[in-house]
Design an enzyme around this catalytic site. Sequence first.
Site, PDB file in Angstrom:
ATOM      1  N   ASP A 195      43.600  46.413  38.060  1.00  0.00           N
ATOM      2  CA  ASP A 195      42.758  46.316  37.061  1.00  0.00           C
ATOM      3  C   ASP A 195      43.745  47.745  36.530  1.00  0.00           C
ATOM      4  O   ASP A 195      43.827  48.675  36.792  1.00  0.00           O
ATOM      5  CB  ASP A 195      41.431  46.753  38.035  1.00  0.00           C
ATOM      6  CG  ASP A 195      40.998  45.806  38.287  1.00  0.00           C
ATOM      7  OD1 ASP A 195      40.769  45.099  37.844  1.00  0.00           O
ATOM      8  OD2 ASP A 195      39.418  46.274  38.913  1.00  0.00           O
ATOM      9  N   ASP A 197      32.201  34.313  37.238  1.00  0.00           N
ATOM     10  CA  ASP A 197      31.813  34.807  38.315  1.00  0.00           C
ATOM     11  C   ASP A 197      30.252  34.505  38.886  1.00  0.00           C
ATOM     12  O   ASP A 197      30.116  34.334  38.038  1.00  0.00           O
ATOM     13  CB  ASP A 197      31.186  36.601  37.365  1.00  0.00           C
ATOM     14  CG  ASP A 197      32.980  37.081  37.750  1.00  0.00           C
ATOM     15  OD1 ASP A 197      33.853  37.041  37.741  1.00  0.00           O
ATOM     16  OD2 ASP A 197      32.211  38.572  37.017  1.00  0.00           O
TER      17      ASP A 197
END
Lengths: 251, 202
Positions: A11, A130
């Site tokens: 990230d 997701d």
Amino acid sequence: MLAKRIIPCLDVKDGKTVKGVKFVNIQDAGDPVELGRRYSEEGADELVYLDITASHEGRKLFHDLVRRIARHLNIPFTVGGGISELADAEALLMAGADKISINTSAVQNPGLITSLARNFGTQFVVVAIDARMENNQWIVYTHGGRNRTQKELFAWAREAQERGAGEILFTSMNHDGTKNGYAIDALAILSNQLSIPVIASGGAGRMEHFLEVFTVGKADAALAASVFHYGEIPLPDLKKYLADRNIPVRL
Amino acid sequence: MKEIAVIRYNAGNIQSVVYALERLGIEAVVTDDPDRIRNADKVIFPGVGEASTTMGYLKQKGLDTVISSLTQPVLGICLGLQLMCQFSEEGNTQCLGIFHAKVKKFPLFAETESILKVPHMGWNTVTKNSMDNPLLYNLDTSPFFYFVHSFYATTGPDTAAVTEYGVPFSSVLSNKNFMAVQFHPEKSGLAGEVLLKNFLKL
């Protein structure tokens, strides 16, 4: 034989990796390029860099970063985060990204998958999904898991494939962060229904989870973040563990 | 003038080849100028894209005849390899005819009943033929390289190395000064660097 891929995910915020990383001998643990190189040397098969910056300034830093990654990394890498139109993807391609991953923008505008595939080839387009299991149904979420949609995982994955996705990256929200293993049942169904590779994400905690996701879960690749960043599972150990159990991996 | 020319045309990933050469300390020139390509010490013909569109573009620029007539070492990469074959099923395309091989689409089902995912994407082994090729010096007998493709070249007299994916296919082709690889050496870690160094030494 085609190897199963192990993919560390980093990230990035304002051009720096955000999660703490336990690597010895790294001057600046926050430098995504240095980290990527270290992972590459340790046997990572690919890398994913997710831009979690919201600001315009942060996004610009990310583009500069992608250029630096392309210059210094000798394995393929995917970038994701904030890609909402063709021009965003093209800028990242020009900066040197091998693939881009889209999630919310694909749900909001499925035609984007089609036009990305037409313009840059299916191999360039990873559709990330997701989903959360609710009443025996896998419901697709967007905006980093904040917004519930009407879409169901398997139907959406098939649509994404038909529109030109080159790979599906599925994250189970039920499993993500638990370290109790991947959503192997859903992954096996997904892999059997699709003719494109499936990348498993969410739930890796032990080496057995990787074994399970490739055997029972039939995944083509497994993505993980914290187990690698915190040094809980060293990549060379994981590769050896899998090879010893007859999983084809690149050593 | 000793120069490494990377052929510029309407294909992706050209920059990543340039970066890979940079990592080896080589500054390449990206060009579509026929004279510059003809006079280069070595030529790299990379490529990601669709065969018929790309062949059309090469013809329009006159690069098809330039490439076929080169006498210095030439390295084709990915779509570059496919375009150096005789014919491609992708868009039913007549290609450059440098290698004795045809380009076919991967079958969707393997004989093992398990679904063969297409594109063939990821790291696969490249097994050298007995005939030793200088491009494959200093590499293990079956090193891993990174592949991304939906079409493959058949095996034949020019095959220098083979990879299996449902079917055996030519992952390295070689004929006189012309060489080509189906995988991406620029994205294949250390093995890719060894192969590129071998080419630069020719």
